[in-house]
Design a protein around this motif. Structure first.
Motif, mmCIF file in Angstrom:
data_model
loop_
_atom_site.group_PDB
_atom_site.id
_atom_site.type_symbol
_atom_site.label_atom_id
_atom_site.label_comp_id
_atom_site.label_asym_id
_atom_site.label_seq_id
_atom_site.Cartn_x
_atom_site.Cartn_y
_atom_site.Cartn_z
ATOM 1 N N ASN A 1 9.989 -5.504 -8.879
ATOM 2 C CA ASN A 1 8.952 -5.243 -7.881
ATOM 3 C C ASN A 1 8.867 -6.364 -6.861
ATOM 4 O O ASN A 1 8.634 -6.137 -5.677
ATOM 5 C CB ASN A 1 7.595 -5.072 -8.567
ATOM 6 N N THR B 1 0.804 -1.226 0.000
ATOM 7 C CA THR B 1 0.000 0.000 0.000
ATOM 8 C C THR B 1 0.831 1.268 0.000
ATOM 9 O O THR B 1 0.350 2.312 -0.432
ATOM 10 C CB THR B 1 -0.947 0.015 1.209
ATOM 11 N N LYS B 2 2.072 1.225 0.481
ATOM 12 C CA LYS B 2 2.899 2.434 0.518
ATOM 13 C C LYS B 2 3.111 3.000 -0.878
ATOM 14 O O LYS B 2 3.063 4.210 -1.106
ATOM 15 C CB LYS B 2 4.244 2.132 1.177
ATOM 16 N N SER B 3 3.363 2.088 -1.837
ATOM 17 C CA SER B 3 3.570 2.505 -3.224
ATOM 18 C C SER B 3 3.334 1.299 -4.126
ATOM 19 O O SER B 3 4.272 0.557 -4.448
ATOM 20 C CB SER B 3 4.993 3.047 -3.428
ATOM 21 N N TYR C 1 5.582 0.386 -6.963
ATOM 22 C CA TYR C 1 6.940 -0.015 -6.622
ATOM 23 C C TYR C 1 6.984 -1.380 -5.946
ATOM 24 O O TYR C 1 7.945 -2.138 -6.100
ATOM 25 C CB TYR C 1 7.559 1.042 -5.696
ATOM 26 N N TYR C 2 5.911 -1.696 -5.210
ATOM 27 C CA TYR C 2 5.932 -2.906 -4.389
ATOM 28 C C TYR C 2 5.012 -4.034 -4.882
ATOM 29 O O TYR C 2 5.041 -5.124 -4.323
ATOM 30 C CB TYR C 2 5.553 -2.564 -2.946
ATOM 31 N N ARG D 1 10.469 -4.972 1.641
ATOM 32 C CA ARG D 1 9.460 -4.285 2.451
ATOM 33 C C ARG D 1 8.805 -5.274 3.424
ATOM 34 O O ARG D 1 8.531 -4.936 4.574
ATOM 35 C CB ARG D 1 8.404 -3.686 1.517
#
Length: 833
Positions: free
Chosen positions: A247, A233-235, A238-239, A254
């Motif tokens: 990714n 959820t942060k990005s 990207y994740y 993460r």
């Protein structure tokens, strides 16, 4: 003295310096006090201004309403009859609602550990984080991100959609968060948050993420997978581990950060941490062979289901089509269909196999290719088990589904439901009723041209209804329609099977020549009563629909239309006659009407072929004790089929039905009470007489089924024994009756037939096409060759019927499968002959 003076002078100078220094100090102090007072004044002013602004921001902020808390834009699901997921129906977002009890604690703790470790201890705003974020904002002149949002504040942002990086938004967000904390429990806040978060690529909420990343329900996630999802959820760009190998690596890093935070905060043990760190994340990749749709192209079945659900939502809830679609595509519905995925897979394979459409081998233009369609029904529930709407792979959504939406002429496959079934049911005919298949003239615009014609341009003469169905004789169907049944009764029975032909009623309708065509859905449903004890069941593609909370909003089985069309005995008799079609009639070619299981055992089948004018369309509607299947073959722009294509509809039906019956046991059609057997003469329809077994074409005695009370009681009067002079012929080449002057050597005693209703041909050239004409007794015509004294008279006892009773009986006939077009006037409109 001097020293004293010097000392005094020195002191005086020091005093002067002290006074000067004191003056500077006092000034500096005064300045500092002044500055402090000014700063305090400014601070108070600023604080007052800021406080007033904050108060204004709060007053202008709207509280989060219950409606806003409700989750919308939910993904809907479609399942097959066994509960397996077929596909997902998404609007603008892929979001699947998950309830509190299905969310594992590890997933909750993962989000709390990385997003808001004090979640359970604050009232919506974490004061320390909020102040630090505010200072960062001031120091960086409004350019720094706040970074102090709690999960509650993030939920507010997701609900309002406000992403502005301003003090006003942050103040209002904090106030709204505190209001939420007063009205909702921590679990409610966290659950709502986890159902709203974005996890990338139009995917929202933890359930959709669990399915997307790991092909699991959220309740089945491991600790390692929980941490992986919490990290996206942060990005998401990207994740998201499904986007690329890079990714996937980012997501793993993460995930490990989150697991460390969970360990540090005491949410997991060291052993749990170690196991999770060591677990390989198996990121899901969708297999194109799975039942679940792997592309944006829906199947013909799903297309049809969605149109039916939309229609039923509109009718039940009195809403518009757009409102119904919003409910379908954003309402989180669960649609339970009737599809048998095994059957559907068979149909998919057969209709995309070029070997079944050899005419298309060298044609790439879809508009010029041969087309086909088929639909399979469970006759005892009316549930659609499979359908396919065209040749080849489906390439778009809501394209023409020929199985449910086309309108083509059905040809002779219409006769059982428009003519024979109704006439049997009303007791107007029996399977043994005889109709004379001879040239008739039912076209008022062409009164001297025979209409209808049979496909081979021949006429079988006296024939039973069973023979008429088996050989698909147009004349027999037309005569039963005109002389026995009538248009009104035909239309009435068709309506019971949900086929409305109230604007038709011409003799061409009896032969399948319709103003408005039909499709495999209508035809298969109309044949259901023949298997289902005479009862019509509305064909349904789904059983129920539930909303996001599991409440049933549509129950199709309760609303399903059911009509009694025929008596049970009628259904059995029609099935019995149509079994002859597949064993010895128009569907018997190369055993194509025969269905076998994997053990090679024959499963009983019955059905009816259909061919339209100029061989534009080919049909077969057939059934077993298990399924009803209707298949069609033709072209988008109708054209005459090549001879090699004549059996394509039947071939397709045979291939599909053999495969879907491969694991089924042999089962016969049920015989109801009220059925009796009688031996009959097939040329009179009556009890056998003395000469029926001596018919020149072979023994004419057969065993026939009847509904009790309709069996014949009269004895055959069609077969007669007569003495003829073999050397004296009529104009058709038949021997004439012998007289007393005929020499014994020329006289022969033979069995003949005599029509109960004499046929007087309008066109003698057609007599040779009547196949039983040569066996008819030339009544009233005696030998003209042996009459030297011109004394002519019948010898006594020259003709004997072998029956003590006289009976006229009914007419009859036979023929071949060849439906005709509607009769038309000069304006192209159908007319009643």
């Amino acid at each position: 003295m001097k020293s004293k003076e010097n000392t005094a002078a020195g002191r005086s100078e020091q005093n002067k310096k002290k006074k000067k220094k004191s003056t500077y100090s006092l000034f500096a102090l005064a300045v500092i006090k002044t500055v402090v007072i000014i700063f305090i004044s400014i601070g108070c002013t600023f604080a007052g201004i800021l406080g007033g602004a904050c108060l204004g921001y709060i007053k202008s902020a709207d509280a989060i309403t219950p409606d806003q808390l409700e989750l919308t834009k939910l993904t809907s699901f479609i399942y097959d009859k066994d509960g397996a997921e077929l596909t997902q129906i998404k609007g603008s977002e892929n979001r699947v609602l998950v309830v509190h009890s299905e969310i594992p604690d590890n997933l909750r703790n993962a989000f709390i550990a990385i997003e808001d470790k004090n979640f359970y201890n604050h009232g919506g705003v974490d004061s320390k984080r909020f102040i630090k974020a505010a200072i960062s904002y001031i120091i960086h002149f409004g350019d720094a991100s706040f970074g102090g949002s709690t999960i509650t504040q993030q939920l507010v942002k997701n609900i309002t959609g406000n992403q502005d990086s301003t003090i006003k938004r942050k103040v209002q967000e904090a106030w709204q968060a505190m209001q939420l904390e007063r009205n909702l429990s921590k679990d409610q806040i966290l659950d709502n948050y986890m159902n709203r978060i974005t996890t990338g690529s139009g995917c929202y909420g933890v359930q959709a993420a669990a399915r997307k990343f790991f092909n699991k329900d959220v309740k089945d996630l491991s600790l390692a997978e929980c941490a992986s999802i919490a990290g996206v959820t942060k990005s998401p760009g990207y994740y998201d581990p499904t986007l690329s190998e890079g990714n996937k690596k980012n997501n793993k890093e993460r995930q490990e950060t989150i697991l460390q935070a969970m360990l540090d905060q005491g949410k997991i043990t060291q052993n749990e941490y170690n196991e999770a760190i060591g677990e390989e994340l198996k990121i899901y990749k969708k297999d194109t062979d799975e039942n679940v749709s792997s592309s944006n192209v829906q199947s013909y079945f799903v297309d049809y289901v969605l149109t039916q659900v939309q229609k039923d939502l509109m009718e039940k809830y009195n809403i518009s089509g757009d409102a119904a679609n919003i409910k379908i595509y954003n309402g989180g519905l669960k649609i339970y269909t009737t599809q048998d995925t095994k059957i559907q897979k068979v149909m998919n394979e057969e209709f995309t196999n070029i070997e079944n459409f050899p005419a298309n081998a060298k044609i790439s233009n879809p508009d010029m290719q041969a087309q086909g369609a088929m639909l399979i029904l469970d006759p005892y529930t009316g549930q659609i088990r499979g359908m396919y709407g065209a040749y080849g792979a489906k390439k778009g959504n809501f394209t023409l589904n020929r199985a449910t939406s086309m309108k083509r002429q059905p040809g002779s496959s219409f006769k059982p439901i428009a003519v024979y079934g109704p006439a049997i049911d009303l007791g107007l005919i029996t399977p043994a009723t005889v109709v004379d298949d001879v040239p008739i003239y039912l076209d008022p615009q062409h009164p001297t041209t025979p209409y209808p014609k049979n496909s081979e341009s021949t006429f079988k003469g006296l024939s039973t209804i069973r023979t008429g169905i088996k050989s698909s004789i147009n004349v027999v169907a037309a005569k039963v329609f005109m002389d026995y049944l009538g248009a009104d009764k035909s239309i009435e029975y068709l309506k019971k099977a949900n086929i409305d032909r109230s604007k038709e009623g011409y003799v061409s309708m009896a032969l399948g020549g319709l103003n408005e065509g039909v499709n495999p859905l209508l035809m298969s449903a109309a044949y259901v009563p023949f298997v289902n004890d005479g009862v019509y069941l509305e064909p349904i593609s789904y059983t129920k629909v539930t909303d996001e909370s599991g409440n049933v909003i549509l129950d199709k089985t309760q609303a399903q239309q059911k009509n009694i069309v025929y008596k049970e005995t009628t259904a059995f008799l029609m099935t019995s006659m149509m079994r002859d079609v597949v064993t010895a009639g128009t569907a018997a070619s190369n055993g194509l009407g025969t269905v076998k299981n994997s053990a090679g055992k024959v499963i009983p089948t019955a059905g009816k072929t259909g061919t339209t004018n100029d061989n534009y369309d080919k049909w077969f509607v057939g059934f077993s004790p298990y399924y009803v299947g209707a298949s069609w073959y033709g072209y988008n722009n109708p054209k005459s089929l090549k001879s090699s294509e004549y059996y394509q509809a039947l071939k397709m039906w045979n291939k599909v039905m053999n495969r879907i019956h491969s694991d089924l046991e042999v089962k016969d059609f049920k015989q109801p009470d009220g059925i009796v057997k009688k031996s009959i003469c097939i040329y009179s329809g009556k009890l056998p007489g003395k000469y029926c077994s001596q018919d020149p074409r072979g023994n004419a005695i057969r065993t026939e089924y009847f509904a009790k009370g309709t069996e014949p009681t009269d004895t055959c009067d069609v077969h007669v024994l007569a003495k003829v002079d073999t050397t004296s012929k009529d104009i058709y080449g038949r021997p004439l009756l012998a007289t007393q002057y005929c020499p014994e050597s020329a006289v022969q005693e033979k069995v003949f037939i005599q029509r109960p209703v004499p046929y007087l041909p309008k066109d003698t050239s057609l007599v040779s096409k009547i196949l039983d004409w040569m066996y008819e007794l030339p009544q009233g015509e005696y030998c003209t060759k042996h009459n030297a004294s011109n004394v002519v008279g019948p010898p006594a006892g020259s003709v004997s019927t072998g029956s003590s009773e006289a009976s006229h009986g009914n007419q009859g006939g036979t023929g071949i499968d060849s439906p005709l077009p509607p009769l038309q006037d000069d304006n192209g409109s159908d007319v009643i002959p």
